[in-house]
Scaffold this motif. Structure first.
Motif, short mmCIF file in Angstrom:
data_model
loop_
_atom_site.label_atom_id
_atom_site.label_comp_id
_atom_site.label_asym_id
_atom_site.label_seq_id
_atom_site.Cartn_x
_atom_site.Cartn_y
_atom_site.Cartn_z
N GLU A 1 4.32 13.91 -9.72
CA GLU A 1 5.45 14.85 -9.76
C GLU A 1 6.04 14.94 -11.16
OE1 GLU A 1 7.93 13.15 -6.79
OE2 GLU A 1 6.46 13.51 -5.20
N LEU A 2 6.21 13.79 -11.84
CA LEU A 2 6.78 13.80 -13.18
C LEU A 2 5.90 14.55 -14.16
CD1 LEU A 2 8.10 10.13 -13.42
CD2 LEU A 2 9.49 12.20 -13.50
N SER A 3 4.59 14.55 -13.90
CA SER A 3 3.65 15.16 -14.83
C SER A 3 3.35 16.61 -14.51
CB SER A 3 2.32 14.38 -14.82
OG SER A 3 2.53 13.01 -15.11
N ALA A 4 3.52 17.01 -13.24
CA ALA A 4 2.95 18.29 -12.83
C ALA A 4 3.91 19.29 -12.21
CB ALA A 4 1.79 18.04 -11.85
N VAL A 5 5.11 18.88 -11.82
CA VAL A 5 6.01 19.84 -11.16
C VAL A 5 7.35 19.90 -11.88
CG1 VAL A 5 4.90 19.48 -8.92
CG2 VAL A 5 6.94 18.18 -9.49
N SER A 6 8.08 20.98 -11.62
CA SER A 6 9.35 21.23 -12.30
C SER A 6 10.44 20.28 -11.82
CB SER A 6 9.79 22.67 -12.05
OG SER A 6 10.10 22.84 -10.66
N LEU B 1 13.98 15.65 0.31
CA LEU B 1 13.18 15.59 1.54
C LEU B 1 12.83 14.15 1.86
CD1 LEU B 1 11.84 17.27 3.75
CD2 LEU B 1 9.79 17.39 2.32
N ARG B 2 12.54 13.34 0.85
CA ARG B 2 12.26 11.91 1.08
C ARG B 2 13.47 11.22 1.71
NH1 ARG B 2 9.81 11.56 -4.37
NH2 ARG B 2 7.54 11.46 -4.11
N MET B 3 14.64 11.45 1.12
CA MET B 3 15.85 10.79 1.61
C MET B 3 16.20 11.27 3.01
SD MET B 3 18.33 10.34 -1.71
CE MET B 3 18.34 12.07 -2.16
N ALA B 4 15.98 12.56 3.28
CA ALA B 4 16.25 13.09 4.61
C ALA B 4 15.33 12.45 5.64
CB ALA B 4 16.08 14.61 4.61
N THR B 5 14.07 12.25 5.26
CA THR B 5 13.11 11.62 6.17
C THR B 5 13.54 10.19 6.49
OG1 THR B 5 11.32 12.98 5.30
CG2 THR B 5 10.70 10.97 6.47
N MET B 6 13.99 9.46 5.47
CA MET B 6 14.45 8.08 5.68
C MET B 6 15.72 8.04 6.52
SD MET B 6 13.80 6.37 1.93
CE MET B 6 14.47 4.79 2.48
N THR C 1 2.39 6.58 -6.99
CA THR C 1 1.37 7.54 -7.44
C THR C 1 1.88 8.96 -7.29
OG1 THR C 1 -0.43 6.03 -6.82
CG2 THR C 1 -0.99 8.36 -7.05
N ASP C 2 2.52 9.25 -6.16
CA ASP C 2 3.10 10.58 -5.95
C ASP C 2 4.15 10.89 -7.00
OD1 ASP C 2 1.51 10.96 -3.73
OD2 ASP C 2 3.07 10.44 -2.27
N ARG C 3 5.00 9.91 -7.31
CA ARG C 3 6.07 10.14 -8.29
C ARG C 3 5.49 10.40 -9.68
NH1 ARG C 3 11.29 9.04 -6.84
NH2 ARG C 3 11.60 8.06 -4.80
N ALA D 1 0.84 -1.20 0.00
CA ALA D 1 0.00 0.00 0.00
C ALA D 1 0.87 1.25 0.00
CB ALA D 1 -0.92 -0.01 1.21
N SER D 2 1.92 1.24 0.82
CA SER D 2 2.83 2.39 0.88
C SER D 2 3.54 2.60 -0.45
CB SER D 2 3.86 2.17 1.99
OG SER D 2 4.79 3.21 2.04
N LEU D 3 3.98 1.51 -1.09
CA LEU D 3 4.66 1.60 -2.38
C LEU D 3 3.72 2.17 -3.45
CD1 LEU D 3 7.14 1.04 -4.13
CD2 LEU D 3 6.29 -1.30 -4.45
N THR D 4 2.46 1.73 -3.44
CA THR D 4 1.49 2.25 -4.40
C THR D 4 1.30 3.75 -4.23
OG1 THR D 4 0.32 0.13 -4.45
CG2 THR D 4 -0.89 2.07 -5.20
N ARG D 5 1.20 4.20 -2.99
CA ARG D 5 1.06 5.64 -2.74
C ARG D 5 2.29 6.40 -3.22
NH1 ARG D 5 -3.07 6.97 0.85
NH2 ARG D 5 -4.06 5.20 1.90
#
Length: 248
Positions: free
Chosen positions: A159-164, A174-179, A154-156, A147-151
């Motif tokens: 991001e690829l479609s909508a942000v710079s 931020l993801r890597m820092a959180t991990m 989905t986020d990625r 479930a976490s991987l699917t989320r």
């Protein structure tokens, strides 16, 4: 078929020290299982070592089983016919991979490449099948992580479609820092990915990643020395993501 002892019912007992880092028992896949259940697996697990750049799993391989990453860092990727590399995710020590093929029996969907010297523990397919059938706690962890991987994927995709590109770089940091953990204000990513590796993860080019890291350094948000990347101000990084069009 491997036989897994039944999970004991929850009961009060003397607290025990957690297994040391690099021990297969510390892997997140076993987080819901009882100690006795986990230790019963030891004789059926194969330990393997890989050097930096080695291919651990290849897309369309028909090998089964799940691999636990004990030490090192990995990249899940795929190559287009043009030769372009597409990165799906970076896998850190304490995580695992191969569960999708272990579940559906189909060939591997991605390559898994060692980004540095790596040690893994492999759970063979017969053992996985026995755990599926006999260990609800094992299955609970698998389902939660799928479930976490699917989320995450989905986020990625969003991001690829909508942000710079710059925003995608910031989000990945931020993801890597959180991990990596930290105090909520600062974090250290070590070893950090190269600019080329980060570019693969965010679907861009190395030069664009370098520009964004230099910009963040000028804002005193990050600092890099060799393979150590320090996030000096996590709240500022989150604010920057929001400012340039992303979501935290």
């Amino acid at each position: 078929m491997a036989v897994i002892p039944p999970s004991p019912l929850a009961q009060s007992h003397t607290p025990i020290a957690p297994p040391p880092e690099g021990d297969y028992r510390a892997n997140r896949l076993f987080r819901h299982m009882a100690r006795e259940e986990i230790e019963a697996l030891a004789q059926q697990i194969e330990h393997l070592n890989y050097g930096k750049g080695e291919l651990i799993l290849q897309r369309l391989d028909e090998t089964g089983g799940i691999h636990l990453l004990l030490k090192g860092a990995l990249l899940a990727n795929q190559y287009a016919r043009s030769g372009r590399e597409v990165g799906y995710r970076r896998i850190s020590a304490g995580s695992y991979f191969g569960e999708i093929s272990a579940i559906d029996g189909l060939p591997r969907s991605v390559n898994i490449v060692a980004l540095e010297d790596t040690r893994v523990a492999r759970l063979p397919q017969p053992l996985i099948q026995a755990l599926f059938e006999q260990s609800p706690r094992f299955m609970r962890a698998i389902l939660e992580d799928l479930a976490s991987l699917t989320r995450s994927l989905t986020d990625r995709l969003f991001e690829l479609s909508a942000v710079s590109v710059a925003c995608r770089v910031d989000i990945e940091l931020l993801r890597m820092a959180t991990m990596a953990g930290g105090d909520g204000q600062q974090a250290t990513i070590q070893p950090c990915p190269t600019h080329a590796e980060l570019a693969v993860l965010v679907g861009s080019q190395r030069e664009a990643v370098t520009r964004e890291l230099n910009r963040l350094a000028s804002l005193k948000i990050v600092s890099q020395t060799g393979r150590t990347l320090r996030i000096l101000d996590l709240p500022a990084l989150a604010d920057e993501i929001e400012r340039i069009g992303g979501e935290v």
